[in-house]
Motif scaffolding. Structure first.
Motif, mmCIF file in Angstrom:
data_model
loop_
_atom_site.group_PDB
_atom_site.id
_atom_site.type_symbol
_atom_site.label_atom_id
_atom_site.label_comp_id
_atom_site.label_asym_id
_atom_site.label_seq_id
_atom_site.Cartn_x
_atom_site.Cartn_y
_atom_site.Cartn_z
ATOM 1 N N LYS A 192 33.020 28.241 13.849
ATOM 2 C CA LYS A 192 32.876 26.790 13.997
ATOM 3 C C LYS A 192 34.256 26.131 14.002
ATOM 4 N N GLY A 200 30.352 38.146 12.465
ATOM 5 C CA GLY A 200 29.726 36.824 12.382
ATOM 6 C C GLY A 200 28.846 36.745 11.143
ATOM 7 N N VAL A 201 28.474 35.527 10.788
ATOM 8 C CA VAL A 201 27.558 35.355 9.650
ATOM 9 C C VAL A 201 26.192 35.938 9.994
ATOM 10 N N ASP A 202 25.860 35.964 11.270
ATOM 11 C CA ASP A 202 24.579 36.569 11.669
ATOM 12 C C ASP A 202 24.465 37.996 11.138
ATOM 13 N N TYR A 237 17.721 33.094 9.979
ATOM 14 C CA TYR A 237 17.191 33.578 8.688
ATOM 15 C C TYR A 237 15.789 34.142 8.901
ATOM 16 N N ALA A 285 28.650 27.764 6.712
ATOM 17 C CA ALA A 285 29.184 27.852 8.080
ATOM 18 C C ALA A 285 29.939 26.576 8.468
ATOM 19 N N TYR A 286 29.461 25.425 7.953
ATOM 20 C CA TYR A 286 30.070 24.139 8.344
ATOM 21 C C TYR A 286 30.903 23.548 7.218
ATOM 22 N N ALA A 294 21.477 26.822 3.914
ATOM 23 C CA ALA A 294 22.610 26.489 4.782
ATOM 24 C C ALA A 294 23.166 25.170 4.268
ATOM 25 N N SER A 321 21.759 23.171 9.197
ATOM 26 C CA SER A 321 21.557 22.895 10.617
ATOM 27 C C SER A 321 20.058 23.016 10.886
ATOM 28 N N ARG A 378 33.455 36.858 16.903
ATOM 29 C CA ARG A 378 32.423 37.257 15.941
ATOM 30 C C ARG A 378 33.032 37.667 14.587
ATOM 31 N N LEU A 379 33.268 36.686 13.761
ATOM 32 C CA LEU A 379 33.850 36.931 12.442
ATOM 33 C C LEU A 379 33.154 36.101 11.380
ATOM 34 N N ASP A 396 25.057 29.420 2.689
ATOM 35 C CA ASP A 396 25.718 29.666 3.976
ATOM 36 C C ASP A 396 26.574 28.442 4.307
HETATM 37 C C1 LIG Z 1 24.040 27.699 9.289
HETATM 38 C C2 LIG Z 1 24.593 28.720 10.225
HETATM 39 N N1 LIG Z 1 24.919 29.935 9.768
HETATM 40 C C3 LIG Z 1 25.424 30.874 10.567
HETATM 41 C C4 LIG Z 1 25.614 30.638 11.916
HETATM 42 C C5 LIG Z 1 26.121 31.758 12.785
HETATM 43 O O1 LIG Z 1 27.445 32.012 12.529
HETATM 44 P P1 LIG Z 1 28.197 33.212 13.253
HETATM 45 O O2 LIG Z 1 28.635 32.732 14.589
HETATM 46 O O3 LIG Z 1 29.321 33.515 12.324
HETATM 47 O O4 LIG Z 1 27.227 34.355 13.365
HETATM 48 C C6 LIG Z 1 25.303 29.404 12.449
HETATM 49 C C7 LIG Z 1 25.501 29.165 13.893
HETATM 50 O O5 LIG Z 1 25.072 28.246 14.492
HETATM 51 C C8 LIG Z 1 24.761 28.425 11.591
HETATM 52 O O6 LIG Z 1 24.395 27.221 12.069
#
Ligand SMILES: Cc1ncc(COP(=O)(O)O)c(C=O)c1O
Length: 370
Positions: free
Chosen positions: A217, A88-90, A117, A190-191, A158, A162, A225-226, A188
């Motif tokens: 997403k 995941g990005v986390d 973050y 993500a979206y 981001a 978000s 988790r990727l 980031d």
């Molecule tokens: C801006 C942003 N980055 C990363 C994530 C997390 O992504 P991941 O599920 O790949 O860890 C989210 C999840 O809500 C997000 O809003």
């Protein structure tokens, strides 16, 4: 004997002791899930087929991420050493901060933004410099530029952001990277799929750029988790020192090529969400609910003082939404994920019902106090 107890329990670093606990409000989510910005339907059926073919023997082997990283790199038009897959990005954020943030460093963070973050930064010895967006919650570009200092080590953006749904333009990102050449600029994305604009093509040419993408997403793979981190080969070399070689599991690795390949599914889902977002915006306007413009698969709306009660009533009507009132500058605001048009029609019914109930409750209250 409290002294004995302390002696038996070694304490973590002072930084970790000071960290806030973070519990995502998951609980029971057997409802229409408009609270975590996930794909609200499913992942590609091609992924399901791959999962069905996984053998017991496949599970006995340690995961091999390199061949899949090469596929992802080709998909992003990058070289394999510029790309790392993460849990995941986390995990990407966690590893990046661990690799780069030292005592005396500053993380520049336009806020409100994605919670993790700050969570991962708080485990390091760096300082978080929060740059508050104005009431329109647009990307605080000028304020961010003014906050750049010689100690700035990472700027985390981001894009789309978000919970606001706001965006930074390519020009703004380029300018930030130019004004902070001593820092990494993490974008980031993500979206990305709901916005359509990216700076990933600048990886390698803009030396301090680092881009993250998730499969949680639009692709609908939050449970696998990727994530992907993409940057110059030099920066990725440091990231890989910290990254666990096996943090992306074999099921996720097996499924990823199929998910990437099924562009028809992705296009369908994104098209559906974008159409639903327009419909939902109209419904919010008709209901007189203030909203913030969004380039992502969610919309931030103003509910006001009754935000918790609104979220509770939506849940009672079978729709989960996310209270963002505790985010900086977001008092009374609730974030609603956009699903399909059909799902959002149900959400509108629940929303209008919840708003009417809240109005009734407050006029009853006003009557009683009169
Ligand atoms: C801006 C942003 N980055 C990363 C994530 C997390 O992504 P991941 O599920 O790949 O860890 C989210 C999840 O809500 C997000 O809003």
């Amino acid at each position: 004997m409290p002294e004995m107890e302390t002696a038996l329990h070694p304490m973590p670093r002072a930084r970790v002791q000071a960290m806030k606990e973070y519990h995502p409000p998951l609980g029971s989510r057997d409802a229409l899930r408009l609270d975590f910005n996930e794909n609200t339907v499913a992942c590609s059926p091609a992924v399901r087929e791959v999962l069905g073919r996984i053998s017991m023997g496949d599970l006995t082997r340690y995961p091999e991420r390199e061949p899949v990283e090469a596929i992802v790199a080709a998909h992003l038009a990058l070289a394999p050493p510029q790309v790392a897959l993460t849990n995941g990005v986390d995990e990407a954020i966690h590893v990046l901060f661990e690799a780069f943030l030292d005592a005396g460093d500053e993380l520049l963070l336009p806020v409100p933004t994605y919670t993790m973050y700050e969570v991962y930064a708080s485990a390091t010895d760096a300082r978080v410099i929060a740059v508050q967006a104005a009431g329109d919650l647009r990307f605080p570009f000028e304020r961010l530029l003014s906050a750049i200092s010689p100690r700035t080590k990472i700027v985390a953006i981001a894009n789309p952001n978000s919970p606001s749904g706001s965006v930074a333009t390519r020009q703004q990102i380029l300018e930030i990277a130019r004004r902070a050449p001593h820092a990494l600029v993490l974008v980031d994305e993500a979206y990305f799929h709901f916005h359509g604009e990216t700076v990933i093509d600048l990886v390698g040419t803009l030396p301090n750029l680092i881009v993250a993408r998730t499969f949680s997403k639009a692709y609908g793979l939050a449970g696998l988790r990727l994530g992907v981190l993409a940057a110059s080969i030099e920066h990725m070399r440091w990231v890989r020192r910290v990254l666990s070689p096996y943090s992306v599991n074999s099921l996720a690795l097996a499924c990823l090529p199929a998910a990437l390949h099924d562009t028809a599914y992705l296009d369908w889902y994104v098209g559906e969400v974008l159409a639903a977002r327009t419909d939902f915006e109209q419904a919010l306007d008709a209901a007189g609910v203030r909203r913030w413009p969004s380039s992502a698969n969610f919309i931030l709306v103003e509910i006001g003082a009754q935000h918790s009660e609104f979220v509770r009533r939506m849940q009672a009507a079978g729709v989960l939404v996310r209270d963002r009132s505790n985010d900086p500058g977001c008092d009374g605001l609730v974030r609603i994920t956009i699903g399909t048009r059909e799902q959002m029609r149900d959400a509108v019914v629940a929303l209008n019902k919840a708003l009417a109930e809240l109005r009734d409750a407050s006029s009853r209250q006003a009557g009683e106090t009169r």
